[in-house]
Design an enzyme around this catalytic site. Structure first.
Site: not given
Ligand code: HSE
Length: 305
Positions: A126, A181
């Site tokens: 990630e 993200t």
């Molecule tokens: N929990 C993470 C976010 C997931 O919302 O940033 C990213 O896919």
């Protein structure tokens, strides 16, 4: 001697409203496939898809590089990636490749790692897209079903979702920033009001109970996030319209899928998912945006095929 392993891993939705970075749900809408093969002297990536092929910039590449270092693997490896999950839309695309890579490495070298370890290795991937490690999507892609990620101490709890849970996903065709993200995490508040935290925590707890009791209506009524969704929704043109339409069409709840811009509606087999997904498409189209919709169910986790 086994020289090559192929693994298929599902896409996922993260957060499910109030469970930011904690909840994940594997979905049967899209799958990534990773083949790991012993070959040559170096580790390299092959793909027909337009994804980064530098190890450090690819979620599967990062996972394999780190696992090879950790387990002192000397042979070269070819990582062949076939993308099925659209990258950058909040459907856990980088996580699906990372999960498939970790499970493939485990199978190829017969490591027999447990679920928590596989999730932690997959989580390393990630960093390639989010800039930080979070485990909600990878946990869902590795283990399947609904997952709760506890970070201190690290533990992933998996719960089988109710059989009558149906999801409608709308993936808008809009340009997304390269490190989407990371960008959508930057808009989040650094601190939250205690009263807001209590509301989200109560919904998150009720949602967990909904999965335990296999009660889709308790799940649906608990998907209500007053911290992350309000901070991010401006990044999704048409958000309010899509949500309103889907609720009117019978959805129990509608929220952002992971970091977006996809949106996800929660419903049950007793409703009309086609009507809900059509209404979401209409909502985006009123904002001048085309979108792809998928009606899906929870999926099992990454599987050697
Ligand atoms: N929990 C993470 C976010 C997931 O919302 O940033 C990213 O896919």
């Amino acid at each position: 001697m086994v020289e090559s392993v192929t693994v298929r891993a599902p896409c996922s939705t993260a957060n499910l409203g109030p469970g930011f970075d904690v909840f994940g749900l594997a979905l049967d809408a899209y799958y990534d496939q990773v083949q790991l093969k012993k070959e040559g002297k170096e580790i390299r990536i092959q793909s027909m898809d337009s994804i980064p092929t530098e190890l450090e910039k690819n979620s599967a590449g990062l996972v394999i590089k780190e696992m090879a270092r950790k387990f002192k693997i000397k042979s070269g490896l070819v990582i062949k990636i076939k993308k099925g999950v659209p990258p950058g839309f909040g459907m856990g695309s980088s996580a699906a490749s990372a999960a498939a890579a970790a499970v493939a490495f485990d199978a190829l070298f017969k490591l027999k790692l447990d679920g928590n370890s596989l999730v932690q290795y997959a989580g390393i991937g990630e960093r390639a897209s989010a800039g930080s490690v979070h485990y909600d999507n990878v946990a869902a892609s590795v283990l399947g079903g609904f997952v709760i990620v506890r970070t201190a101490p690290f533990d992933v709890i998996r719960i089988s979702p109710p059989k009558d849970l149906v999801l409608c996903v709308a993936v808008p065709k809009i340009p997304v920033p390269q490190k989407k993200t990371e960008v959508s995490r930057k808009v989040l508040p650094k601190q939250v009001k205690l009263s807001d935290h209590i509301k989200n925590l109560s919904n998150a707890s009720a949602l967990t109970a909904g999965f335990m009791k296999k009660d889709v209506f308790l799940i649906g009524s608990s998907i209500n996030d007053i911290i992350v969704e309000p901070a991010r929704k401006h990044l999704i043109p048409g958000f309010d319209k899509v949500k309103k339409n889907a609720l009117r069409a019978g959805a129990m709840a509608v929220t952002i899928s992971g970091a977006g811009p996809s949106m996800i509606a929660f419903t049950s087999t007793s409703s009309n998912p086609k009507r809900i997904s059509d209404s979401m498409k209409k909502g985006f189209s009123e904002a001048g945006i085309d979108c792809t919709v998928a009606i899906c169910r929870p999926s099992k986790g990454a599987t050697v095929i």
